[in-house]
Design an enzyme around this catalytic site. Structure first.
Site, short mmCIF file in Angstrom:
data_model
loop_
_atom_site.label_atom_id
_atom_site.label_comp_id
_atom_site.label_asym_id
_atom_site.label_seq_id
_atom_site.Cartn_x
_atom_site.Cartn_y
_atom_site.Cartn_z
N GLN A 1 51.05 -13.16 1.15
CA GLN A 1 50.78 -11.81 2.25
C GLN A 1 50.85 -11.32 1.52
O GLN A 1 52.54 -10.51 1.20
CB GLN A 1 51.89 -12.58 3.39
CG GLN A 1 51.77 -14.51 3.40
CD GLN A 1 50.24 -14.57 4.70
OE1 GLN A 1 50.71 -14.13 5.80
NE2 GLN A 1 48.94 -15.09 3.31
N GLY B 1 53.71 -13.71 14.24
CA GLY B 1 52.18 -13.85 13.33
C GLY B 1 51.78 -12.61 12.54
O GLY B 1 52.29 -12.03 13.22
N HIS B 2 50.88 -13.10 11.71
CA HIS B 2 51.10 -12.35 11.10
C HIS B 2 50.11 -11.37 11.25
O HIS B 2 49.38 -11.84 11.67
CB HIS B 2 50.71 -12.46 8.51
CG HIS B 2 49.46 -13.66 9.33
ND1 HIS B 2 49.06 -14.14 8.27
CD2 HIS B 2 49.14 -14.17 10.21
CE1 HIS B 2 48.19 -15.44 8.63
NE2 HIS B 2 47.93 -14.80 9.05
N ASN B 3 50.50 -9.42 11.32
CA ASN B 3 49.33 -9.13 11.65
C ASN B 3 48.91 -8.56 12.76
O ASN B 3 48.49 -8.20 13.43
CB ASN B 3 48.20 -9.01 10.89
CG ASN B 3 47.58 -9.25 9.01
OD1 ASN B 3 47.36 -10.95 8.77
ND2 ASN B 3 48.18 -8.26 8.57
#
Lengths: 350, 350, 350
Positions: free
Chosen positions: C202, C243-245
């Site tokens: 990540q 969450g990511h992004n």
């Protein structure tokens, strides 16, 4: 499974201390509680849920706690009592007392000179205790816990590692706060003005009564104006969120992942299942039970069990059925229409 | 986006190391992975989801990973491979290896004299390692992590800042625990007796297998009597709550905000979507997939995908339709009634 | 309730500063805001929700903020203004300014020699600030907060106790991060290969804009490749998982316990109710309102309020009605069948 070293107790001794009637060899000695499934001959297990009768039959426990109905369901030495689960709770507490709190303050704790910490407390490494804070006798503050200014904590509490308590919050006696708990962060109070959110000062506190337990990573926000109140004997599981100005009534138990929005009052002796979500500015009266994963968007003003769960199904079946939810209103209208057309036909027929 | 300093690799070199067939200029050099959307000429992107074909056409990536079907969908230099996403995972790990763990113990760490910490470990500031704890080689313990007495952690683990691990919990090799994780807090075990909750001692532990990753602020409770077990290769996202005595089977992946109540056993290779809620004392077999936001109040004893989501709609449509849920039973009865009256009419007619 | 020591202000002085028209005795002096219910004569309360008219009639507040419509609903001294809640927010901020940040660095903070901390900052005990980090003027970093390498934090921020920020994350001015917040932990990025999950590095960051507030124990994951972005003025309550992004648009407010899966983009000025769950890779446009406990598995491409809540009912009623959900498809088919049979009868009849 190591039997060495622990003291053992005969069923006779146990029954003398906690009551109940011994059936079978009262001289059998046990040293620890265990589940029916895992128990060995030096263990005592309990049987309370009839679903596990097969486990009772197969257990290798040295002895079993049973109620009157199940007294004949095993030939193992047993203690017959009214409520085997409550008996087990008392016996297990006797066999597994909480670790004693040894009076000590770690040299790497940072205690403000105006704070008052009872000399019988145990204060861990990297603990911070703010100005004017007061910590009662025999309370344990584990490493990494941070207590703001003017926090008051009663006697015989256990504050575990990495707990955070904001300034001014008050905590009763025999309270347990597990790791990651945050008490007294600002509530979510905002006013929209000219396209921007303005933060509303959160000037209330959190008040936690005696004998409350709070699970890991649970958060309880401070009040906006008045206080947020958790009454005595409340038991909160992990990862619960309690909004500002809530009041949780005495002896209510709330399972993990529940969210309670601000200004809601929950009564005494309620039981709230895991992942339930309760809206803000509501009133839930005493003795209400809320099922797990249930959403409560309105007040519940009478005791009883409330549920709002969509039934789980295989995805393809769910797809087939759930799509009709969007047409329930028109389905209902079509039924009404059928009823009136059918009545018309029936009328004409006679 | 800074291209200076990083090593670069040609497609030829990459294919030699990781396989696949290069189409186009194999001398093109890339230094980093990127999304199709953000990629620059020094990046390599991957294409696996056909929904993003437009992004593939527009990408400025120096090279792309594609599968056989998509080999002709771009004229960019590309590596054709069976599973572009898995290939990308391996390539990205090669280009972005985890930061090396440098053997060092911060002078402000508090390590109990009876603890055993491998000299190759990196121990951060304000870390606490309790009596009898054992930390394996090359493990990183970041600042503010608190490890209780007799905790055991294997080799090559990464325990991030402000993690809390209660006494006696066992953690395998190559385990990652993100910040705010709490391992081994007491389970929610209570018995009601004479109007008060009595706490049941939680004497089990948490056992975490090799190659497990646990997301930020996730909590895993210790067992009441037996242990809570997370088997090898399990991947847990953030803010998951796992109750006491659960067992999560190997290589199961669970997305964020999931709650699993106590004593539930989940099989191997399950996939559980975000915010799902799974009741207690259930069994979920291997290879079950549970959709996001699904409530599971019963055991799932065959593989498949399970769902229980109320369809989202504009509020006014929801209001109109949801009100009929409360009358589904009577709607069904009215349909039965219509059927029998209609059959009667039809019978009379013939 | 202690009136001593605090400065007091007359209604005349308040109206001069914040606007509005005083009705009644403009010389009345107040020192603090309070709710209608709890207010004493030295308090000023506000009335904005018509549901609480009874409380307005009974209040003992020294003065009240009301809008034009309610100007006659009380005989208490009052200030009539357009938006009593926004007025109250401004007045309360004036009466309860955030505690001043006193420039000081605790001797037990661990600040890397390459970090740059403005001398006007207040840095608490057991804080860690990593290599190359930059902390802007007048920012407060409370005890136990851990900031990784190259973290950048702007001016006038408040980072509360036990916050964790991973390396490289960027935080704007006037940002508040409450205790237990985790910024920049790894996103949940995995590829299945040969029966094992492979972790995807990540390598993105978290970017947080100016004037963002993040509630206790909320987690925001770093991006997988690109960054996770929280735009200016976003307000996040407790225990939210992002969450990511993801990208959260400016001035969007999200209540507690919401989960947002990876790569979802949420517009500006959205309002998301508590415990809502939003799937991954979705787009929610500006000005969407999502009701509490609502599941959003698809993009929402027009403004409006969306809801997906199963109506709560007494458990026995729920049981009766919910069982029919599993047969909705066949109920709908039976209605169609009835309609066609009935039409046939009607046709024959004419």
């Amino acid at each position: 499974m190591d039997t060495s070293g622990r003291p053992t107790f005969s069923l006779k001794e146990i029954a003398e201390r906690f009551g109940g009637e011994v059936i079978g060899d009262a001289a059998v000695r046990v040293e620890q509680v265990a589940t029916l499934e895992a128990a060995q001959p030096h263990h005592i297990a309990f049987f309370s849920n009839p679903r596990y009768r097969r486990l009772l039959e197969q257990t290798r426990a040295g002895a079993v706690l049973v109620n009157g109905e199940a007294a004949g369901a095993t030939s193992r030495p047993r203690i017959v009592c009214e409520d085997p689960y409550a008996y087990f709770a008392r016996l297990s507490t006797f066999l597994n007392p909480p670790e004693e709190v040894i009076a000590a303050t770690h040299p790497d704790a940072d205690i403000h000179p105006t704070a008052s910490v009872d000399p019988s407390c145990c204060i861990g490494a990297f603990v911070v205790i703010g100005a004017g804070a007061v910590i009662g006798p025999r309370t344990l503050i584990q490493s990494g816990a941070i207590l703001g200014a003017h926090v008051k904590i009663g006697a015989d509490c256990r504050i575990y590692a990495n707990v955070s308590i904001y300034q001014g919050c008050l905590i009763g006696d025999r309270v347990i706060l597990h790791s990651g708990v945050v008490i007294g962060a600002d509530g979510f109070g905002l006013a929209m003005e000219a396209g921007r959110w303005r933060k509303i000062p959160q000037i209330g506190r959190v008040l936690i009564g005696d004998d409350v337990e709070v699970g890991a990573n649970t958060t309880i926000d401070r009040g906006a104006l008045d206080d947020t109140v958790i009454e005595e004997g409340v038991k909160l599981d992990n990862q619960i969120q309690i909004g500002h100005n809530c009041r949780i009534g005495a002896h209510t138990a709330i399972a993990g992942c529940v969210g309670i929005a601000g200004s809601t009052r929950i009564g005494r002796y309620c039981r709230i299942g895991g992942s339930a979500m309760i809206g803000g500015h509501l009133e839930i009266v005493d003795n209400v039970e809320i099922s797990g994963a249930t959403t409560v968007p309105k007040s519940l003003l009478r005791p009883g069990t409330d549920t709002s769960v969509f039934p789980v199904a295989l995805h393809q079946d769910w797809l087939k059925n759930a799509s009709h939810i969007r047409h329930l209103s028109s389905l209902a209208a079509r039924i009404r229409e059928l009823e009136s057309r059918l009545a018309e036909l029936e009328r004409k027929r006679t």
